[in-house]
Write an enzyme that holds these catalytic residues in place. Sequence first.
Site, PDB file in Angstrom:
ATOM      1  N   ARG A  18      33.909  12.120  -4.065  1.00 50.63           N
ATOM      2  CA  ARG A  18      34.633  10.858  -4.245  1.00 50.63           C
ATOM      3  C   ARG A  18      33.727   9.810  -4.891  1.00 50.63           C
ATOM      4  O   ARG A  18      33.921   9.446  -6.035  1.00 50.63           O
ATOM      5  CB  ARG A  18      35.199  10.352  -2.913  1.00 50.63           C
ATOM      6  N   ASP A  19      32.678   9.376  -4.191  1.00 50.58           N
ATOM      7  CA  ASP A  19      31.768   8.415  -4.820  1.00 50.58           C
ATOM      8  C   ASP A  19      31.066   9.082  -5.999  1.00 50.58           C
ATOM      9  O   ASP A  19      30.808   8.460  -7.033  1.00 50.58           O
ATOM     10  CB  ASP A  19      30.738   7.887  -3.813  1.00 50.58           C
ATOM     11  N   HIS A  22      32.414   8.688  -9.628  1.00 52.23           N
ATOM     12  CA  HIS A  22      31.981   7.624 -10.544  1.00 52.23           C
ATOM     13  C   HIS A  22      30.932   8.169 -11.514  1.00 52.23           C
ATOM     14  O   HIS A  22      31.027   7.984 -12.725  1.00 52.23           O
ATOM     15  CB  HIS A  22      31.389   6.456  -9.762  1.00 52.23           C
ATOM     16  N   SER A 172      28.131  -1.601  -1.103  1.00 54.57           N
ATOM     17  CA  SER A 172      28.584  -1.111  -2.410  1.00 54.57           C
ATOM     18  C   SER A 172      27.591  -1.382  -3.525  1.00 54.57           C
ATOM     19  O   SER A 172      27.591  -0.683  -4.545  1.00 54.57           O
ATOM     20  CB  SER A 172      29.918  -1.762  -2.784  1.00 54.57           C
ATOM     21  N   HIS A 201      27.816   2.920   4.875  1.00 53.54           N
ATOM     22  CA  HIS A 201      27.842   3.576   3.566  1.00 53.54           C
ATOM     23  C   HIS A 201      26.798   2.895   2.698  1.00 53.54           C
ATOM     24  O   HIS A 201      26.917   1.701   2.401  1.00 53.54           O
ATOM     25  CB  HIS A 201      29.245   3.429   2.958  1.00 53.54           C
ATOM     26  N   HIS A 203      23.891   2.755  -0.694  1.00 53.86           N
ATOM     27  CA  HIS A 203      23.504   3.150  -2.044  1.00 53.86           C
ATOM     28  C   HIS A 203      22.008   2.938  -2.220  1.00 53.86           C
ATOM     29  O   HIS A 203      21.386   2.148  -1.506  1.00 53.86           O
ATOM     30  CB  HIS A 203      24.287   2.349  -3.093  1.00 53.86           C
ATOM     31  N   TYR A 292      28.431  -4.542  -7.898  1.00 51.83           N
ATOM     32  CA  TYR A 292      29.191  -3.364  -7.491  1.00 51.83           C
ATOM     33  C   TYR A 292      28.662  -2.133  -8.229  1.00 51.83           C
ATOM     34  O   TYR A 292      28.597  -2.106  -9.458  1.00 51.83           O
ATOM     35  CB  TYR A 292      30.665  -3.602  -7.813  1.00 51.83           C
TER      36      TYR A 292
END
Length: 344
Positions: A18-19, A22, A172, A201, A203, A292
Amino acid sequence: MTLPVLTHDVRIVDTTLRDGSHAMAHQYTETQVRATVRALDRAGVEIIEVSHGDGIGGSSFNYGFSLTDEMKLIAAAREEADNAKIAVLLVPGIGTADDLRRAHDAGADMVRVATHCTEADVSPQHFGVARDLGMETAGFLMMAHRTSPENLAKQARIMVDAGCQVPYVTDSAGALLMHEARARFEALLAEVGDEAWVGYHGHQNVSLGVANSVIAHEAGVRYVDGSLCALGAGAGNSPTEVLAAVFDRLGIETGLDVLALLDAAEDIVRPYLPRWPKMDRNAIVQGWAGVYSSFLLHAERAAERYKVPAHEILRRCGELGYVGGQEDMIIDIALTLAAEQSRG
């Protein structure tokens, strides 16, 4: 509200499909999805998220068209997972209640409803549909660095009252420093920790996704997200295989087979990577400026088209406070930069 029963200290949710979409420019094939789900399932991952990077319904001109219909990918994932649950992301305004029903029919067991960190009030109808369908529910409070811990907790309360079982501190932009992440974890746990699990979550834009995941566990967070090979927006997500190894070293039970995850990352995912997620200038600017993470490829494409620096596009996105859903504004920034360059 009944909560999912957790059998391990931390429940790792894998978002490669899913991520990672991108970073794949949403070009996943059914074969790639099937192989990745089989490997994750064998390694003990309990929840595997599968959908367009911007959630179900995200395949569009604005966000990027999927190579393969996401409902077909969800159904394929469901067929391959013997034990894992299949999750989807839904962003209100992009995905609809009908999209959620179709995803459930295709085999999705869980939905993660994602809103900007100050806009949880657009999520209750989607949680209501999900609960009526008997799905597990999580809530993504995206760009969590953009509001205070106290207000983030109030937004989590809105989600939990609507039927969310796991509100998330969602970094995000990969922007949260360790003390900032801890403050948000503690605020959510103080507000809803007796009624819901809390998730994180992360990054890797400033290389703190894994470190913040450890802090999350120390604070009492029980759901932590990762992606194989860090495949995700920006510099990528906290790598699932690294999370498993680090938690194992710490004696924190995840139920995951570290060696099987390393094999999955190296033998299944790495061969189809369009590029290895990395902390280069553009990704670091995202974390530094609080941009983002999914803006990265959009900014790089605009930079190439208009012959302007991608990192400057991203820096200005941060200055202007753009959030997910405003990808079209990247072109405006690129045009402005190009005009400034021509004036010299």
